[in-house]
Design a protein around this motif. Sequence first.
Motif, PDB file in Angstrom:
ATOM      1  N   ALA A   1      97.494  11.796  75.451  1.00  0.00           N
ATOM      2  CA  ALA A   1      98.458  11.940  74.357  1.00  0.00           C
ATOM      3  C   ALA A   1      99.344  10.701  74.272  1.00  0.00           C
ATOM      4  N   GLN A   2      99.729  10.377  73.077  1.00  0.00           N
ATOM      5  CA  GLN A   2     100.665   9.287  72.825  1.00  0.00           C
ATOM      6  C   GLN A   2     102.045   9.897  72.620  1.00  0.00           C
ATOM      7  N   THR A   3     103.075   9.276  73.170  1.00  0.00           N
ATOM      8  CA  THR A   3     104.422   9.819  73.010  1.00  0.00           C
ATOM      9  C   THR A   3     105.313   8.834  72.279  1.00  0.00           C
ATOM     10  N   GLY A   4     106.325   9.389  71.657  1.00  0.00           N
ATOM     11  CA  GLY A   4     107.366   8.599  71.013  1.00  0.00           C
ATOM     12  C   GLY A   4     108.687   9.295  71.236  1.00  0.00           C
ATOM     13  N   GLN A   5     109.738   8.508  71.269  1.00  0.00           N
ATOM     14  CA  GLN A   5     111.066   9.082  71.472  1.00  0.00           C
ATOM     15  C   GLN A   5     112.059   8.329  70.609  1.00  0.00           C
ATOM     16  N   SER A   6     112.990   9.058  70.022  1.00  0.00           N
ATOM     17  CA  SER A   6     113.983   8.441  69.152  1.00  0.00           C
ATOM     18  C   SER A   6     115.351   9.051  69.417  1.00  0.00           C
ATOM     19  N   HIS A   7     116.333   8.175  69.476  1.00  0.00           N
ATOM     20  CA  HIS A   7     117.724   8.608  69.635  1.00  0.00           C
ATOM     21  C   HIS A   7     118.448   8.297  68.331  1.00  0.00           C
ATOM     22  N   GLN A   8     119.080   9.300  67.770  1.00  0.00           N
ATOM     23  CA  GLN A   8     119.815   9.125  66.518  1.00  0.00           C
ATOM     24  C   GLN A   8     121.258   9.582  66.716  1.00  0.00           C
ATOM     25  N   LEU A   9     122.183   8.858  66.101  1.00  0.00           N
ATOM     26  CA  LEU A   9     123.604   9.148  66.209  1.00  0.00           C
ATOM     27  C   LEU A   9     124.230   9.079  64.835  1.00  0.00           C
ATOM     28  N   ASN A  10     125.040  10.057  64.528  1.00  0.00           N
ATOM     29  CA  ASN A  10     125.834  10.015  63.310  1.00  0.00           C
ATOM     30  C   ASN A  10     127.263   9.687  63.737  1.00  0.00           C
ATOM     31  N   PRO A  11     127.666   8.421  63.617  1.00  0.00           N
ATOM     32  CA  PRO A  11     128.980   8.022  64.102  1.00  0.00           C
ATOM     33  C   PRO A  11     130.133   8.658  63.327  1.00  0.00           C
TER      34      PRO A  11
ATOM     35  N   VAL B   1     124.621  16.886  54.938  1.00  0.00           N
ATOM     36  CA  VAL B   1     123.191  16.564  54.843  1.00  0.00           C
ATOM     37  C   VAL B   1     122.739  15.777  56.066  1.00  0.00           C
ATOM     38  N   LYS B   2     123.543  14.810  56.497  1.00  0.00           N
ATOM     39  CA  LYS B   2     123.172  14.018  57.677  1.00  0.00           C
ATOM     40  C   LYS B   2     123.104  14.889  58.922  1.00  0.00           C
ATOM     41  N   CYS B   3     123.947  15.910  58.983  1.00  0.00           N
ATOM     42  CA  CYS B   3     123.918  16.831  60.130  1.00  0.00           C
ATOM     43  C   CYS B   3     122.552  17.509  60.224  1.00  0.00           C
ATOM     44  N   ALA B   4     122.081  17.989  59.107  1.00  0.00           N
ATOM     45  CA  ALA B   4     120.805  18.704  59.081  1.00  0.00           C
ATOM     46  C   ALA B   4     119.620  17.750  59.237  1.00  0.00           C
ATOM     47  N   MET B   5     119.771  16.506  58.789  1.00  0.00           N
ATOM     48  CA  MET B   5     118.656  15.553  58.783  1.00  0.00           C
ATOM     49  C   MET B   5     118.473  14.802  60.097  1.00  0.00           C
ATOM     50  N   ILE B   6     119.484  14.748  60.944  1.00  0.00           N
ATOM     51  CA  ILE B   6     119.445  13.832  62.093  1.00  0.00           C
ATOM     52  C   ILE B   6     118.212  14.039  62.984  1.00  0.00           C
ATOM     53  N   SER B   7     117.878  15.268  63.287  1.00  0.00           N
ATOM     54  CA  SER B   7     116.710  15.506  64.148  1.00  0.00           C
ATOM     55  C   SER B   7     115.406  15.220  63.402  1.00  0.00           C
ATOM     56  N   TRP B   8     115.382  15.409  62.103  1.00  0.00           N
ATOM     57  CA  TRP B   8     114.189  15.140  61.308  1.00  0.00           C
ATOM     58  C   TRP B   8     113.927  13.637  61.213  1.00  0.00           C
ATOM     59  N   VAL B   9     114.997  12.851  61.127  1.00  0.00           N
ATOM     60  CA  VAL B   9     114.868  11.392  61.145  1.00  0.00           C
ATOM     61  C   VAL B   9     114.343  10.964  62.521  1.00  0.00           C
ATOM     62  N   ALA B  10     114.887  11.554  63.573  1.00  0.00           N
ATOM     63  CA  ALA B  10     114.415  11.245  64.929  1.00  0.00           C
ATOM     64  C   ALA B  10     112.942  11.616  65.081  1.00  0.00           C
ATOM     65  N   ALA B  11     112.551  12.766  64.551  1.00  0.00           N
ATOM     66  CA  ALA B  11     111.157  13.201  64.643  1.00  0.00           C
ATOM     67  C   ALA B  11     110.230  12.250  63.911  1.00  0.00           C
ATOM     68  N   GLU B  12     110.641  11.815  62.744  1.00  0.00           N
ATOM     69  CA  GLU B  12     109.822  10.888  61.969  1.00  0.00           C
ATOM     70  C   GLU B  12     109.640   9.572  62.737  1.00  0.00           C
ATOM     71  N   ASP B  13     110.721   9.064  63.315  1.00  0.00           N
ATOM     72  CA  ASP B  13     110.650   7.829  64.085  1.00  0.00           C
ATOM     73  C   ASP B  13     109.762   8.000  65.319  1.00  0.00           C
ATOM     74  N   ALA B  14     109.978   9.079  66.067  1.00  0.00           N
ATOM     75  CA  ALA B  14     109.174   9.344  67.265  1.00  0.00           C
ATOM     76  C   ALA B  14     107.706   9.539  66.917  1.00  0.00           C
ATOM     77  N   LEU B  15     107.447  10.211  65.820  1.00  0.00           N
ATOM     78  CA  LEU B  15     106.072  10.452  65.365  1.00  0.00           C
ATOM     79  C   LEU B  15     105.385   9.128  65.024  1.00  0.00           C
ATOM     80  N   ASN B  16     106.113   8.241  64.354  1.00  0.00           N
ATOM     81  CA  ASN B  16     105.550   6.935  64.010  1.00  0.00           C
ATOM     82  C   ASN B  16     105.247   6.118  65.267  1.00  0.00           C
ATOM     83  N   GLN B  17     106.091   6.242  66.276  1.00  0.00           N
ATOM     84  CA  GLN B  17     105.839   5.536  67.546  1.00  0.00           C
ATOM     85  C   GLN B  17     104.585   6.079  68.231  1.00  0.00           C
ATOM     86  N   ALA B  18     104.394   7.383  68.144  1.00  0.00           N
ATOM     87  CA  ALA B  18     103.294   8.038  68.860  1.00  0.00           C
ATOM     88  C   ALA B  18     101.959   7.922  68.137  1.00  0.00           C
ATOM     89  N   SER B  19     101.991   7.613  66.871  1.00  0.00           N
ATOM     90  CA  SER B  19     100.751   7.591  66.087  1.00  0.00           C
ATOM     91  C   SER B  19     100.118   6.216  66.037  1.00  0.00           C
TER      92      SER B  19
END
Length: 149
Positions: A32-42, A131-149
């Motif tokens: 399996a390929q893995t990806g990890q993303s850290h996102q922060l809403n300052p 909106v950013k509150c709800a999106m933060i993990s989805w943005v992280a998932a998209e980034d991590a997914l792109n790293q893993a693919s």
Amino acid sequence: MSLDQLYQQIILDHSKTRHGSGLSETPAPDGAQTGQSHQLNPVCGDEVTLRVAVDDGNVAQVSWDGEGCSISMASASVLSEMAEGMTVDELHETIGAFREVLRSRGKIQADPEILGDAAAFEGVARYAARVKCAMISWVAAEDALNQAS
């Protein structure tokens, strides 16, 4: 129970019982390929680190850790619960549909057939600051997914 009440209950339940919370120490499946993303809403301090493992085009594992408001934590919980077992393409499409609903400012209704429990965040679209509150993990998932693919 109205649809709004049901959606509020889904968010409350997921903010209390966080599915997928705690970055997995379990190794990803062999190959399996893995990806990890850290996102922060300052602006509000929401913070999420999300890890995804992709095996043969399928999302094999999703785990996350974070701190923030109930909306951001519930959204990460819902995402991790629904993402495992999806294909990479399905998860990308789901992330796109979620983003479209949240950016619509309430003009686009969430389709529970596509978004499952994530449709509960439809009402957040009317509150630009949330909106950013709800999106933060989805943005992280998209980034991590792109790293893993």
